[in-house]
Scaffold this motif. Structure first.
Motif, mmCIF file in Angstrom:
data_model
loop_
_atom_site.group_PDB
_atom_site.id
_atom_site.type_symbol
_atom_site.label_atom_id
_atom_site.label_comp_id
_atom_site.label_asym_id
_atom_site.label_seq_id
_atom_site.Cartn_x
_atom_site.Cartn_y
_atom_site.Cartn_z
ATOM 1 N N ILE A 23 28.686 -24.068 28.292
ATOM 2 C CA ILE A 23 29.763 -24.553 27.445
ATOM 3 C C ILE A 23 29.238 -25.759 26.677
ATOM 4 N N ARG A 24 29.934 -26.109 25.569
ATOM 5 C CA ARG A 24 29.442 -27.222 24.755
ATOM 6 C C ARG A 24 30.575 -27.925 24.043
ATOM 7 N N GLY A 25 30.294 -29.117 23.621
ATOM 8 C CA GLY A 25 31.154 -29.900 22.744
ATOM 9 C C GLY A 25 30.260 -30.537 21.709
ATOM 10 N N ILE A 26 30.622 -30.429 20.455
ATOM 11 C CA ILE A 26 29.767 -30.957 19.392
ATOM 12 C C ILE A 26 30.607 -31.791 18.420
ATOM 13 N N THR A 27 30.040 -32.890 17.967
ATOM 14 C CA THR A 27 30.670 -33.703 16.946
ATOM 15 C C THR A 27 29.588 -34.183 15.969
ATOM 16 N N VAL A 28 29.987 -34.407 14.751
ATOM 17 C CA VAL A 28 29.081 -34.944 13.731
ATOM 18 C C VAL A 28 29.731 -36.217 13.209
ATOM 19 N N ARG A 29 29.009 -37.306 13.278
ATOM 20 C CA ARG A 29 29.562 -38.619 12.934
ATOM 21 C C ARG A 29 28.663 -39.342 11.931
ATOM 22 N N ARG A 73 29.471 -39.816 21.683
ATOM 23 C CA ARG A 73 29.225 -39.197 22.990
ATOM 24 C C ARG A 73 30.535 -38.876 23.695
ATOM 25 N N GLU A 74 31.486 -39.803 23.646
ATOM 26 C CA GLU A 74 32.775 -39.584 24.307
ATOM 27 C C GLU A 74 33.497 -38.379 23.689
ATOM 28 N N GLU A 75 33.471 -38.296 22.362
ATOM 29 C CA GLU A 75 34.125 -37.188 21.683
ATOM 30 C C GLU A 75 33.461 -35.854 22.038
ATOM 31 N N ALA A 76 32.128 -35.809 22.031
ATOM 32 C CA ALA A 76 31.412 -34.582 22.387
ATOM 33 C C ALA A 76 31.708 -34.187 23.833
ATOM 34 N N TYR A 77 31.767 -35.176 24.726
ATOM 35 C CA TYR A 77 32.068 -34.912 26.133
ATOM 36 C C TYR A 77 33.467 -34.314 26.289
ATOM 37 N N GLU A 78 34.457 -34.924 25.626
ATOM 38 C CA GLU A 78 35.833 -34.422 25.721
ATOM 39 C C GLU A 78 35.938 -32.997 25.181
ATOM 40 N N LEU A 79 35.245 -32.706 24.095
ATOM 41 C CA LEU A 79 35.247 -31.349 23.548
ATOM 42 C C LEU A 79 34.592 -30.366 24.515
ATOM 43 N N MET A 80 33.525 -30.797 25.204
ATOM 44 C CA MET A 80 32.874 -29.953 26.200
ATOM 45 C C MET A 80 33.828 -29.643 27.347
ATOM 46 N N HIS A 136 36.318 -27.099 26.282
ATOM 47 C CA HIS A 136 35.687 -25.783 26.219
ATOM 48 C C HIS A 136 35.563 -25.185 27.618
ATOM 49 N N ALA A 137 35.202 -26.014 28.591
ATOM 50 C CA ALA A 137 35.091 -25.546 29.982
ATOM 51 C C ALA A 137 36.451 -25.087 30.495
ATOM 52 N N GLN A 138 37.490 -25.868 30.228
ATOM 53 C CA GLN A 138 38.833 -25.508 30.683
ATOM 54 C C GLN A 138 39.315 -24.217 30.029
ATOM 55 N N GLN A 139 38.972 -24.015 28.767
ATOM 56 C CA GLN A 139 39.343 -22.774 28.073
ATOM 57 C C GLN A 139 38.712 -21.549 28.736
ATOM 58 N N HIS A 140 37.578 -21.751 29.377
ATOM 59 C CA HIS A 140 36.893 -20.663 30.083
ATOM 60 C C HIS A 140 37.324 -20.553 31.544
ATOM 61 N N GLY A 141 38.267 -21.395 31.971
ATOM 62 C CA GLY A 141 38.779 -21.325 33.328
ATOM 63 C C GLY A 141 37.999 -22.134 34.348
ATOM 64 N N ALA A 142 37.121 -23.020 33.897
ATOM 65 C CA ALA A 142 36.308 -23.841 34.799
ATOM 66 C C ALA A 142 37.104 -25.025 35.324
ATOM 67 N N ASN A 143 36.734 -25.471 36.522
ATOM 68 C CA ASN A 143 37.288 -26.719 37.038
ATOM 69 C C ASN A 143 36.185 -27.740 37.305
ATOM 70 N N ALA A 144 34.954 -27.409 36.859
ATOM 71 C CA ALA A 144 33.820 -28.323 37.001
ATOM 72 C C ALA A 144 32.723 -27.933 36.007
ATOM 73 N N VAL A 145 31.885 -28.923 35.681
ATOM 74 C CA VAL A 145 30.705 -28.699 34.842
ATOM 75 C C VAL A 145 29.511 -29.253 35.595
ATOM 76 N N ILE A 146 28.469 -28.459 35.708
ATOM 77 C CA ILE A 146 27.251 -28.924 36.368
ATOM 78 C C ILE A 146 26.109 -28.956 35.359
ATOM 79 N N ASN A 147 25.079 -29.715 35.696
ATOM 80 C CA ASN A 147 23.870 -29.822 34.870
ATOM 81 C C ASN A 147 24.195 -30.233 33.427
ATOM 82 N N MET A 148 25.074 -31.217 33.277
ATOM 83 C CA MET A 148 25.523 -31.672 31.964
ATOM 84 C C MET A 148 24.442 -32.514 31.290
ATOM 85 N N ARG A 149 24.310 -32.340 29.979
ATOM 86 C CA ARG A 149 23.313 -33.060 29.192
ATOM 87 C C ARG A 149 23.901 -33.459 27.843
#
Length: 94
Positions: free
Chosen positions: A8-14, A45-52, A55-68
């Motif tokens: 999953i991902r979150g992307i922002t352009v600033r 970074r905060e905006e990209a994280y929140e979008l990620m 995206h995870a919640q939209q896929h039914g996740a309750n956790a994200v591992i190996n985040m970068r």
């Protein structure tokens, strides 16, 4: 982990406005911590994280591992920040 849901991902352009670039440039000439650009980076970074997370919640996740995080300059003064990881479903043991 009970289920692996994939990447999953979150992307922002600033970019910083003209006034911010002038103030950031002045801080750069003085040396030391550059709070103008630090704030821009933290916000991106905060905006990209929140979008990620969304995206995870939209896929039914309750956790994200190996985040970068990753960042690339799209054009001079315009930066893309990407937060990504693996969406999973976990359950409490015991």
């Amino acid at each position: 982990m009970t289920q692996h849901l994939g990447i999953i991902r979150g992307i922002t352009v600033r970019s910083r406005g003209v006034g911010g670039n002038i103030m950031g440039g002045l801080q750069s000439m003085m040396g030391g911590k550059n709070s103008i650009y630090t704030e821009l980076c933290e916000t991106a970074r905060e905006e990209a994280y929140e979008l990620m997370v969304q995206h995870a919640q939209q896929h039914g996740a309750n956790a994200v591992i190996n985040m970068r995080y990753d960042a690339n300059e799209v054009l001079q003064g315009i930066t893309e920040v990407l937060a990504y990881g693996t969406a999973v479903v976990v359950e409490k043991i015991g």
